[in-house]
Write an enzyme that holds these catalytic residues in place. Sequence first.
Site, PDB file in Angstrom:
ATOM      1  N   ASN A 176       5.486   1.655  -3.469  1.00 47.14           N
ATOM      2  CA  ASN A 176       4.793   2.021  -4.698  1.00 47.14           C
ATOM      3  C   ASN A 176       4.902   0.829  -5.650  1.00 47.14           C
ATOM      4  OD1 ASN A 176       3.940   3.001  -7.129  1.00 47.14           O
ATOM      5  ND2 ASN A 176       5.007   4.957  -6.960  1.00 47.14           N
TER       6      ASN A 176
ATOM      7  N   GLU B 147       0.858  -1.181   0.000  1.00 48.47           N
ATOM      8  CA  GLU B 147       0.000   0.000   0.000  1.00 48.47           C
ATOM      9  C   GLU B 147       0.897   1.234   0.000  1.00 48.47           C
ATOM     10  OE1 GLU B 147      -2.625   2.695  -0.059  1.00 48.47           O
ATOM     11  OE2 GLU B 147      -3.500   0.697  -0.046  1.00 48.47           O
TER      12      GLU B 147
ATOM     13  N   THR C 285     -13.045  -7.408   1.059  1.00 53.01           N
ATOM     14  CA  THR C 285     -12.399  -6.110   1.239  1.00 53.01           C
ATOM     15  C   THR C 285     -13.411  -5.061   1.704  1.00 53.01           C
ATOM     16  OG1 THR C 285     -12.784  -5.222  -0.974  1.00 53.01           O
ATOM     17  CG2 THR C 285     -10.863  -6.649  -0.703  1.00 53.01           C
ATOM     18  N   GLU C 286     -12.895  -4.046   2.357  1.00 56.88           N
ATOM     19  CA  GLU C 286     -13.753  -2.947   2.813  1.00 56.88           C
ATOM     20  C   GLU C 286     -14.417  -2.266   1.620  1.00 56.88           C
ATOM     21  OE1 GLU C 286     -11.549  -4.382   5.984  1.00 56.88           O
ATOM     22  OE2 GLU C 286     -10.782  -3.821   4.032  1.00 56.88           O
ATOM     23  N   GLU C 287     -13.663  -2.144   0.512  1.00 57.30           N
ATOM     24  CA  GLU C 287     -14.223  -1.541  -0.702  1.00 57.30           C
ATOM     25  C   GLU C 287     -15.397  -2.366  -1.231  1.00 57.30           C
ATOM     26  OE1 GLU C 287     -13.746   1.223  -2.618  1.00 57.30           O
ATOM     27  OE2 GLU C 287     -12.518   1.968  -0.993  1.00 57.30           O
TER      28      GLU C 287
ATOM     29  N   ASP D 133      -7.602   2.450  -7.736  1.00 59.43           N
ATOM     30  CA  ASP D 133      -7.948   3.824  -8.052  1.00 59.43           C
ATOM     31  C   ASP D 133      -8.299   3.913  -9.544  1.00 59.43           C
ATOM     32  OD1 ASP D 133      -7.978   6.520  -8.615  1.00 59.43           O
ATOM     33  OD2 ASP D 133      -6.173   6.993  -7.470  1.00 59.43           O
TER      34      ASP D 133
END
Length: 245
Positions: free
Chosen positions: A126, A93, A224-226, A149
């Site tokens: 990254n 992350e 996942t939270e998403e 994203d």
Amino acid sequence: SNMEETNPPSSVDEPKKKRKIQKYHRIKAHSNPLADKDFDYPVRPKDYDWSRHYNKEILSTKRVEFADIGCGYGGLTVSLSTAFPEHLTVAMEIRDKVVEYVDQRIQTLREENAGQYQNISVIKTNAMKYLPNFFEKGQLQKIFFLFPDPHFKKSNHRRRIISLQLLAEYAYILAKGGIAYTATDVEDLHNWMVSHFSVHPLFERITGPELDNDPCVALVLGSTEEAKKVERAKGQKFLAVYRRI
């Protein structure tokens, strides 16, 4: 600005679990992966000290084989820990506060469940720049790109985690027969990821019974939270899974 100070106090009768995430809820949803920031990364994979993340006993017989890229709050990684207890998973992350949160989450799980959750950890990095610095050729069995994203603006498409250039890197670190999982609630991004994977000669899409019988699919779409956020909003989820050939 100090994020902690701007948060409203949590109400007393709120369940304990919720309160832990309070100071993280003002986190930026995204980060610019093309900006040059300071990341601590190894020059070569063999230079990296994995004992910062897993105990030496485990590392004497195993190496990381699953990577959760852009892991967010760690829902998938935590699920993979118990679903695949014999495998080491690393979450990656780019956002500081999120890494801090996931790290704390894993430490707490380890403390509360003796002997468990020793097979997962999180690294701030990254992934668009440094994956080959962490993983040897063919090291990974599974790589996950969940709810990345979307970078909606056309000028920002180059920031997307899937591109032809990056697919070459993912193909390099995935073992033959290894699997790449993608999921998103943004149809345009789904089509973009599919179109890139489908023209890459080293990936073939997995469909039908093989996909239906893959235990990871339920985790990808639900853990996942998403994913849970999309469910609450009654949104659609788009899945595409590929084998490295």
